[in-house]
Design a protein around this motif. Structure first.
Motif, PDB file in Angstrom:
ATOM      1  N   PRO A  31       1.041  -1.434  -0.410  1.00  0.00           N
ATOM      2  CA  PRO A  31       0.055   0.240   0.135  1.00  0.00           C
ATOM      3  C   PRO A  31       0.950   1.262  -0.062  1.00  0.00           C
ATOM      4  O   PRO A  31       1.723   1.639   0.819  1.00  0.00           O
ATOM      5  N   HIS A  32       0.356   2.015  -0.653  1.00  0.00           N
ATOM      6  CA  HIS A  32       0.966   3.360  -0.524  1.00  0.00           C
ATOM      7  C   HIS A  32       0.190   4.226  -1.180  1.00  0.00           C
ATOM      8  O   HIS A  32      -0.631   4.258  -1.728  1.00  0.00           O
ATOM      9  N   PHE A  33       0.641   5.723  -0.840  1.00  0.00           N
ATOM     10  CA  PHE A  33       0.083   7.004  -1.621  1.00  0.00           C
ATOM     11  C   PHE A  33       0.953   7.762  -2.814  1.00  0.00           C
ATOM     12  O   PHE A  33       0.926   8.309  -3.795  1.00  0.00           O
ATOM     13  N   CYS A  34       2.062   7.817  -1.860  1.00  0.00           N
ATOM     14  CA  CYS A  34       2.868   9.151  -2.320  1.00  0.00           C
ATOM     15  C   CYS A  34       3.851   9.044  -3.142  1.00  0.00           C
ATOM     16  O   CYS A  34       4.089   9.385  -4.259  1.00  0.00           O
ATOM     17  N   TRP A  35       4.522   7.400  -3.752  1.00  0.00           N
ATOM     18  CA  TRP A  35       5.268   6.710  -4.172  1.00  0.00           C
ATOM     19  C   TRP A  35       4.603   6.577  -5.116  1.00  0.00           C
ATOM     20  O   TRP A  35       3.559   5.884  -6.417  1.00  0.00           O
ATOM     21  N   HIS A  36       5.646   6.975  -7.073  1.00  0.00           N
ATOM     22  CA  HIS A  36       5.341   6.682  -8.095  1.00  0.00           C
ATOM     23  C   HIS A  36       6.322   6.492  -9.085  1.00  0.00           C
ATOM     24  O   HIS A  36       7.407   6.965  -8.781  1.00  0.00           O
ATOM     25  N   PRO A  37       6.480   5.338  -9.691  1.00  0.00           N
ATOM     26  CA  PRO A  37       7.471   4.872 -10.241  1.00  0.00           C
ATOM     27  C   PRO A  37       8.450   5.972 -11.151  1.00  0.00           C
ATOM     28  O   PRO A  37       9.689   5.375 -11.407  1.00  0.00           O
ATOM     29  N   GLU A  38       7.780   6.537 -11.703  1.00  0.00           N
ATOM     30  CA  GLU A  38       8.744   7.913 -12.266  1.00  0.00           C
ATOM     31  C   GLU A  38       9.127   9.064 -11.770  1.00  0.00           C
ATOM     32  O   GLU A  38       9.472  10.115 -12.374  1.00  0.00           O
ATOM     33  N   LEU A  39       8.519   8.794 -10.970  1.00  0.00           N
ATOM     34  CA  LEU A  39       8.803  10.282 -10.123  1.00  0.00           C
ATOM     35  C   LEU A  39      10.262  10.070  -8.962  1.00  0.00           C
ATOM     36  O   LEU A  39       9.906   8.806  -8.704  1.00  0.00           O
ATOM     37  N   SER A  40      10.377  11.048  -7.826  1.00  0.00           N
ATOM     38  CA  SER A  40      11.174  10.768  -7.025  1.00  0.00           C
ATOM     39  C   SER A  40      10.807  10.742  -5.367  1.00  0.00           C
ATOM     40  O   SER A  40       9.823  10.613  -5.689  1.00  0.00           O
ATOM     41  N   VAL A  41      11.393  10.040  -4.521  1.00  0.00           N
ATOM     42  CA  VAL A  41      10.909   9.222  -3.524  1.00  0.00           C
ATOM     43  C   VAL A  41      10.444  10.700  -2.788  1.00  0.00           C
ATOM     44  O   VAL A  41      11.041  11.614  -2.429  1.00  0.00           O
ATOM     45  N   SER A  42       9.339  10.704  -2.016  1.00  0.00           N
ATOM     46  CA  SER A  42       9.285  11.889  -0.663  1.00  0.00           C
ATOM     47  C   SER A  42       9.418  11.206   0.619  1.00  0.00           C
ATOM     48  O   SER A  42       9.162  12.173   0.962  1.00  0.00           O
ATOM     49  N   GLY A  43       8.385   9.731   0.257  1.00  0.00           N
ATOM     50  CA  GLY A  43       7.884   9.455   1.800  1.00  0.00           C
ATOM     51  C   GLY A  43       7.304  10.472   2.758  1.00  0.00           C
ATOM     52  O   GLY A  43       7.064  10.322   3.220  1.00  0.00           O
ATOM     53  N   ASN A  44       6.448  10.692   1.751  1.00  0.00           N
ATOM     54  CA  ASN A  44       5.623  12.012   2.838  1.00  0.00           C
ATOM     55  C   ASN A  44       4.374  10.888   3.607  1.00  0.00           C
ATOM     56  O   ASN A  44       4.251  11.244   4.596  1.00  0.00           O
ATOM     57  N   CYS A  45       3.456   9.969   2.397  1.00  0.00           N
ATOM     58  CA  CYS A  45       2.610   9.041   3.328  1.00  0.00           C
ATOM     59  C   CYS A  45       2.196   8.868   4.805  1.00  0.00           C
ATOM     60  O   CYS A  45       0.991   7.911   5.346  1.00  0.00           O
ATOM     61  N   ARG A  46       3.579   7.758   4.540  1.00  0.00           N
ATOM     62  CA  ARG A  46       4.118   6.734   5.249  1.00  0.00           C
ATOM     63  C   ARG A  46       3.010   5.421   5.622  1.00  0.00           C
ATOM     64  O   ARG A  46       3.306   4.515   6.315  1.00  0.00           O
ATOM     65  N   MET A  47       2.062   5.235   4.361  1.00  0.00           N
ATOM     66  CA  MET A  47       1.428   4.093   4.185  1.00  0.00           C
ATOM     67  C   MET A  47       2.089   2.905   4.004  1.00  0.00           C
ATOM     68  O   MET A  47       1.351   1.786   3.888  1.00  0.00           O
ATOM     69  N   CYS A  48       3.926   3.093   3.543  1.00  0.00           N
ATOM     70  CA  CYS A  48       4.154   1.998   2.939  1.00  0.00           C
ATOM     71  C   CYS A  48       4.816   1.489   3.889  1.00  0.00           C
ATOM     72  O   CYS A  48       6.247   1.017   3.144  1.00  0.00           O
ATOM     73  N   LEU A  49       4.802   2.000   5.312  1.00  0.00           N
ATOM     74  CA  LEU A  49       5.061   0.458   6.375  1.00  0.00           C
ATOM     75  C   LEU A  49       5.937  -0.414   6.281  1.00  0.00           C
ATOM     76  O   LEU A  49       4.421  -1.269   6.225  1.00  0.00           O
TER      77      LEU A  49
END
Length: 590
Positions: A31-49
């Motif tokens: 699960p994730h919200f902010c990650w996208h394979p074509e964009l830089s990593v921001s680590g905003n949402c914390r959903m991918c813990l």
């Protein structure tokens, strides 16, 4: 090659990958919200813990094992975000255990504290990542009893994008897209804490040529299209694969249809052509022509005006008139906006039945349209396809540039135009009345059809099966998304829910089916009046004949093109490998 273990499953991956990349490349969802394979990593949402650990090592360098011989793993005390944690050889990752699930539920509860209950009116509802995770990764209730924080709604960022700050979860995907992909760095966070929002820089507009891609990648309904906004619920629509015919890139698309009309066009992932993106022009400029100003039936000239007739009467009239001319008095115009199948049959009819070598097509080159991303100068979708078919005039062949003089001198008396409006040739349009016969295939009324003696109602790219060859010389297939009288029996489950199950008294079933046909079929039927039988029953049969005749397409068929999302010319025996494609939304219509 390093390997990691995800929930006990051994995964082979590459150095430099993050946990979430390694998981998605192997079909595992984190699960994730902010990650996208074509964009830089921001680590905003914390959903991918996730829980991460490494095997315990003994002083001698060997791994410590338990009494059953299993390697003991030392898990980190804190959960790690999968989007920013690089893999290490032998790493163990848990993406589905009570500790991880509890963290995901806590993140969802936090994100939903101030999120408005707009689902009944939100364009994203039905394909919303927040809805999706609320169903699969949330407890379904909140402890928050205070009043939600209200923010500005309906903020116009630019001509095509409208922002609703209340729905935003601050994932920053749109900010990173504008900066890294669209190269228009005008979006940024302002304020902090629960008042954080996104603003366009003072005096600027978010109006780049790719602005509407932020709507697709927004995981919630914060970004909406001014063109599509409130037109339909997505679960009432069908989404069928097609390609954009706006330029020779041939971006893969999905056509959103309801009530037998295209309501929106969105990109379909193809890592070999357009990745996850498409330009705003491709979304907005072409689908209205499919919906409006359509020619519903074939027409012939009667008493100096075009009159709708049955197909057989139109074929008979066109045949009767064509037979009045010598082969070298007839000129054919092919279309690089149309499919290989249509142009192949036109060429076959012109050369084998009429015996005319006068055939050309309209070239469209606009350097002002081109950029260094997806848009290319060639505004035809199928120029390379027509070149492969041998439709580029050579030697002393008659061209469109010299056609006006030939018409004026009566060397050309009849003109047969397939799916072109000839707007690029105003002098030609002004001399059409000097022709003795003008036959036109057209889906829309235009300045050319006004002068025609025969108008064959042709289907658009959204109503047929066929193939195009893009600027990368990749052969790509389109399939029908709209119903016509010709394809109704084959559309079946491709229809939207409303169109599929509507009754006679529902307002969305009141449209008239267009009595239009694929151009290859029109020409094949016309050829029969000349005692020529092309014997094709389907577009795939036409393509099979093309593949048998043209070496660069040898070995190709519709199944192969669909399986690999296109195949480059000459590579039917060695197509690009099928890649696992990232999908932002999993629970969605179709």
């Amino acid at each position: 090659m390093p390997h990691i273990y995800i929930d006990g499953q051994k995964i082979e991956t590459q150095n430099g990958k993050t946990i979430i990349e390694a998981a998605y490349e192997n079909g595992l969802q984190i699960p994730h919200f902010c990650w996208h394979p074509e964009l830089s990593v921001s680590g905003n949402c914390r959903m991918c813990l996730v829980e991460v650990g490494m095997p315990k090592k003994l002083p001698d360098g060997n791994f410590e094992k338990d009494s059953d011989g299993n390697i003991n793993v030392n898990y980190f005390p804190k959960l790690q975000i999968a989007c920013a944690t690089p893999i290490s050889d032998g790493m163990h990752v848990r993406i589905n255990n009570p500790k991880v699930n509890h963290a995901q539920e806590a993140v969802m509860e936090f994100l939903l504290i101030n999120h408005p209950l707009d689902c009944p009116i939100c364009d994203e509802a039905g394909q919303c990542k927040l809805q999706e995770y609320a169903f699969s990764h949330s407890q379904g209730e909140s402890r928050f009893e205070e009043t939600k924080n209200h923010k500005d709604k309906r903020q116009v960022w630019g001509p095509n994008v409208i922002y609703d700050a209340e729905r935003c979860i601050s994932c920053s995907r749109c900010i990173r897209f504008g900066k890294e992909i669209a190269k228009q760095d005008v979006l940024s966070f302002v304020q902090r804490g629960d008042h954080v929002t996104i603003r366009v820089a003072d005096g600027e507009k978010f109006d780049n040529d790719y602005s509407m891609n932020v709507i697709d990648i927004c995981p919630v309904g914060a970004l909406t299209s001014s063109d599509f906004r409130f037109k339909s619920r997505v679960w009432d629509m069908s989404f069928n694969e097609s390609i954009c015919i706006g330029c020779a890139r041939g971006c893969n698309t999905k056509l959103g249809v309801r009530n037998n009309e295209i309501l929106r066009v969105e990109p379909d992932t193809n890592m070999n052509v357009n990745k996850y993106w498409m330009c705003d022009a491709g979304r907005l400029d072409y689908y209205p022509e499919v919906n409006t100003n359509r020619i519903m039936n074939p027409m012939i000239i009667k008493d100096n005006q075009l009159t709708e007739v049955a197909w057989d009467e139109a074929y008979g009239f066109a045949s009767q008139e064509l037979k009045k001319f010598k082969p070298n008095e007839i000129m054919f115009v092919a279309s690089a906006k149309s499919t290989l199948e249509n142009n192949f049959i036109l060429k076959k009819f012109a050369k084998n039945v009429i015996k005319s070598s006068n055939i050309d097509f309209v070239k469209r080159n606009n350097p002002d349209f081109e950029d260094d991303f997806l848009k290319v100068a060639d505004r035809n979708a199928n120029t390379n396809g027509l070149i492969e078919l041998g439709l580029n005039p050579q030697g002393e062949s008659l061209t469109l540039e010299s056609l006006v003089d030939k018409i004026k001198s009566k060397a050309i008396k009849a003109l047969y135009v397939m799916e072109e409006n000839l707007e690029e040739f105003p002098s030609l349009l002004s001399n059409l009345d000097k022709l003795e016969l003008l036959i036109v295939h057209s889906s829309n009324h235009n300045n050319l059809t006004k002068h025609a003696h025969v108008v064959f109602a042709s289907s658009t790219f959204a109503e047929i099966e066929g193939t195009y060859v893009n600027i990368l010389k990749r052969v790509q297939k389109v399939s029908p998304a709209l119903v016509t009288k010709e394809n109704r029996s084959r559309m079946g489950m491709k229809l939207s829910r409303l169109d599929k199950f509507g009754s006679h008294n529902d307002r969305w079933t009141q449209h008239d089916d267009k009595n239009c046909r694929s151009s290859w079929r029109i020409i094949s039927d016309l050829a029969k009046t000349f005692n020529a039988d092309f014997k094709h029953k389907t577009a795939s049969e036409v393509f099979n004949e093309i593949a048998n005749e043209i070496k660069s397409l040898s070995g190709m068929n519709y199944d192969l093109l669909k399986k690999h999302k296109g195949v480059q010319l000459g590579k039917a025996s060695n197509p690009d490998p099928i890649k696992h494609e990232y999908e932002s939304h999993v629970m969605k219509p179709n």
